[in-house]
Scaffold this motif. Structure first.
Motif, PDB file in Angstrom:
ATOM      1  N   ALA A 121      44.525  28.078  37.621  1.00 24.22           N
ATOM      2  CA  ALA A 121      43.265  27.737  38.305  1.00 24.22           C
ATOM      3  C   ALA A 121      42.576  28.993  38.814  1.00 24.22           C
ATOM      4  N   SER A 122      43.370  29.917  39.377  1.00 26.93           N
ATOM      5  CA  SER A 122      42.765  31.099  39.994  1.00 26.93           C
ATOM      6  C   SER A 122      42.030  31.974  38.981  1.00 26.93           C
ATOM      7  N   GLN A 124      40.210  31.110  36.716  1.00 25.91           N
ATOM      8  CA  GLN A 124      38.889  30.567  36.360  1.00 25.91           C
ATOM      9  C   GLN A 124      37.770  31.184  37.211  1.00 25.91           C
ATOM     10  N   PHE A 125      38.155  31.987  38.193  1.00 27.75           N
ATOM     11  CA  PHE A 125      37.132  32.717  38.961  1.00 27.75           C
ATOM     12  C   PHE A 125      36.290  33.577  38.023  1.00 27.75           C
ATOM     13  N   GLY A 371      42.846  24.533  32.854  1.00 27.40           N
ATOM     14  CA  GLY A 371      41.875  24.955  33.872  1.00 27.40           C
ATOM     15  C   GLY A 371      40.516  25.263  33.267  1.00 27.40           C
TER      16      GLY A 371
END
Lengths: 384, 298
Positions: A121-122, A124-125, A371
């Motif tokens: 998830a991270s 996807q920044f 993600g």
């Protein structure tokens, strides 16, 4: 007799005017050179050959300077290439690729250590960082959304989203996404080294536990239901991904799984690569926007890798000694499967010859696929 | 006790699924049709195919699939819901996805299916009934008197608010200038994209956190189950071990010797045997060269 020669001469002149030599522009030459570089990188340097060969050859196909009006080019309605390109324009190929990816991916590493999902998830920044920069550079919101997804490092997702949001930029976005995916071994290691300390690089992680068949089946079904209930617009990608995985893990549809991960994904990859490559006709591709997209693509990869590594360091603040995660797997949150996981392994081995990170890195890697598909769904629902 | 609880949970889930599915399947039908705009006094506005300026009613398909309005009823009298039956079996009665259909008022049904058999100049209500003629799909109350060439319609297709429009728009959105693309709206409200980035990342994290929690829970369950199974197996092994201990050493030695001799015997015997596997030939005249050649005449 003179009239006959005039007639022949006239036809020869007409024939010559139809040849690619007569219609060649400097743009075509540049694009053909790019296509040749892609093919060279694939054959000589072994950079993503499965993608770069079809795309590189597609670039050559798309930049043969034909005279318009003969239903030859990819953008000419009724041409064979146009029919094949239909699958790209309508977002048909990417979900089929996802079906194959699902059928060939083993999610065991992810299931055995689910907290690694959050690294996916991270990363996807990178998508949304590139989105903000693209907006600041003057791209429209839909264009910015389509460009941002390059940071997800997922070719099919990038093509799917750009076909919906900015079809005119799809060629540039796809080429950019695949190019950077091929360059993952070049882009990521310096960032990983920069952001980690020697002590962190040798952290040993617990070996993943064995995962039962039941768990894998539950993973496929629950994963599909949960993610698509939250982001229904991601259904074409996520639905196919988990469906392919269920075919594999159920154990009773081996033939279907074999077809999905074998001949089917190969056929679709050929069609997708060739037509995406062919869509880079110099007349539509060589613009300042394409240059901007390439720059933004690099930014989004850098942001995604940075955020992945930093997020692991952040998680480690809350984890007990012995449970800590090696930050070298943070880069794997971008969903370039399995290249970014391979990068974690290679960089990890540089500092400890016996510390194999590949299995651990596969978890955020496949989580990154999920993600980025979720992120694509969100962008679609916000901007369409 | 547990199975009973699960039974209730399953029943509840099925109930929810049926309610949701039922709601959706109903939503795919004529129930999604809505009155969108009416023009009661048409003096200078649009003309129909016959050159007449008549009052008109516009119906909007709010669903995301085409809907066939054929078989439904339009009326200006709730006591007489089946006043005008919209003919079936005609492709012209299909309203496209998020599309519009205009019906002309006046006693002229012979002019086509889009021409009603009643006037609406003095009507106080308009209603649309489904094919049964009993279920009301939508209705509007007309505030009389209406101004000429000023239509009464919804401010936007999905809005419940009605208003008056000096520029009637039969067959299209009542307020076409104000509808903006979602992307443009985002650009206006969030020019830097920060809001979008924050919201989207929250959604991504939420989705994957939920996945994490679920897989963590199921993982723990399976690990516990595996450990119970392992313990059980270990216990069984111990039982066997105890049984084995009962057997005397002499007996064990005798068994071992017997097995050894047997294996040696088998080994020696096997070495003397030649195994010839029969190679089957699936003969067919079709693959025989003789049958494919013309025989030489004698």
């Amino acid at each position: 007799m003179g009239t006959f020669f005039e007639f022949i001469l006239e036809n020869i002149q007409q024939f010559l005017s139809f040849t690619a030599f007569a219609n060649l522009t400097i743009g075509h030459i540049i694009m053909i050179a790019i296509g040749l570089i892609f093919i060279y990188l694939a054959i000589a340097k072994d950079f993503e050959p499965m993608l770069l060969i079809p795309i590189g050859f597609g670039i050559l196909v798309g930049n043969i300077a034909f005279a318009p009006g003969f239903q030859i080019g990819v953008y000419e309605e009724g041409s064979v290439l146009n029919y094949l390109y239909f699958g790209v324009v309508k977002g048909l190929y990417p979900p089929l690729i996802f079906l194959g990816i699902g059928a060939m991916t083993d999610f065991s590493a992810l299931i055995s250590n689910p907290r690694l999902i959050l690294i996916g998830a991270s990363a996807q920044f990178g998508i949304f960082g590139a989105y903000c920069i693209a907006l600041a550079l003057g791209f429209s919101p839909t264009e910015a959304g389509a460009i941002g997804i390059i940071g997800g490092a997922d070719g099919p997702t990038a093509i799917f989203l750009s076909s919906k949001l900015a079809p005119e930029l799809m060629g540039a976005i796809a080429i950019s996404a695949y190019s950077y995916m091929a360059l993952v071994p070049v882009i990521q290691p310096p960032i990983m080294r920069l952001l980690t300390s020697p002590k962190e690089r040798v952290i040993r992680m617990k070996p993943p536990r064995s995962v039962s068949k039941k768990e894998k089946v539950i993973f496929a079904i629950a994963g599909m239901l949960l993610t698509t209930f939250i982001v229904p617009s991601g259904l074409p990608l996520l639905g196919m991904l988990f469906f392919g995985n269920l075919l594999k893990e159920s154990g009773v549809t081996k033939r279907l799984a074999d077809t999905a991960k074998g001949p089917m994904i190969d056929v679709v990859t050929i069609l997708l690569g060739l037509t995406v490559g062919a869509s880079t006709q110099a007349t539509t591709f060589l613009t300042f926007k394409s240059v901007g997209i390439f720059m933004l693509g690099a930014f989004s990869f850098i942001i995604a890798t940075t955020c992945g590594v930093l997020f692991v360091k952040f998680l480690n603040l809350f984890l007990k000694e012995g449970n800590k995660i090696n930050p070298l797997i943070g880069n794997s949150g971008v969903s370039a499967v399995p290249d970014s996981a391979r990068v974690s392994q290679v960089v990890g081995l540089e500092y400890d010859k016996t510390n194999h990170l590949l299995m651990h890195a596969m978890a955020p890697n496949v989580a990154g696929v999920i993600g980025s598909a979720v992120a694509a769904g969100i962008i679609l629902s916000f901007l369409m | 006790m547990k199975s009973i609880e699960f039974k209730y949970i399953y029943s509840f889930i099925f109930l929810i699924v049926f309610i949701v599915a039922g709601k959706n399947s109903f939503a795919q039908n004529a129930t999604d049709l809505r009155f969108n705009e009416i023009l009661v006094h048409n003096e200078t506005n649009s003309v129909d195919d016959f050159g007449n300026r008549s009052s008109w009613i516009e119906i909007f398909n709010s669903a995301y699939n085409p809907i066939n309005i054929g078989g439904c009823y339009l009326t200006d009298d709730l006591e007489n819901p089946t006043k005008y039956w919209i003919p079936t079996g005609n492709p012209a009665t299909v309203i496209p996805t998020r599309g519009y259909m205009v019906f002309r008022a006046g006693d002229s049904p012979s002019q086509g299916i889009h021409h009603l058999n009643f006037e609406i100049k003095d009507a106080k209500i308009l209603a649309l009934f489904d094919a049964s003629g009993r279920t009301l799909i939508d209705k509007i109350e007309i505030v009389q008197p209406q101004k000429p060439d000023v239509s009464y319609g919804k401010k936007s297709p999905d809005s419940p608010d009605w208003g008056f429009f000096s520029e009637p728009t039969p067959g299209s959105n009542n307020n076409p200038h104000k509808e903006e693309l979602a992307g443009e709206n985002f650009a206006k409200m969030d020019p830097m994209g920060i809001g979008m980035a924050i919201i989207a990342m929250i959604v991504v994290f939420s989705a994957l956190t939920i996945l994490y929690l679920i897989y963590n829970t199921t993982g723990r369950y399976f690990v516990r189950k595996a450990s119970v199974t392992r313990k059980k197996k270990d216990a069984d092994k111990e039982v066997i071990h105890e049984d084995v201990e009962i057997i005397s050493g002499e007996l064990n030695a005798a068994i071992a010797m017997t097995l050894y001799l047997y294996q040696m015997d088998v080994h020696d015997y096997e070495n003397t045997v030649l195994t010839i596997q029969k190679v089957s030939r699936n003969y067919s005249p079709w693959n025989s060269k003789i049958y494919n050649l013309r025989k030489m005449p004698k």
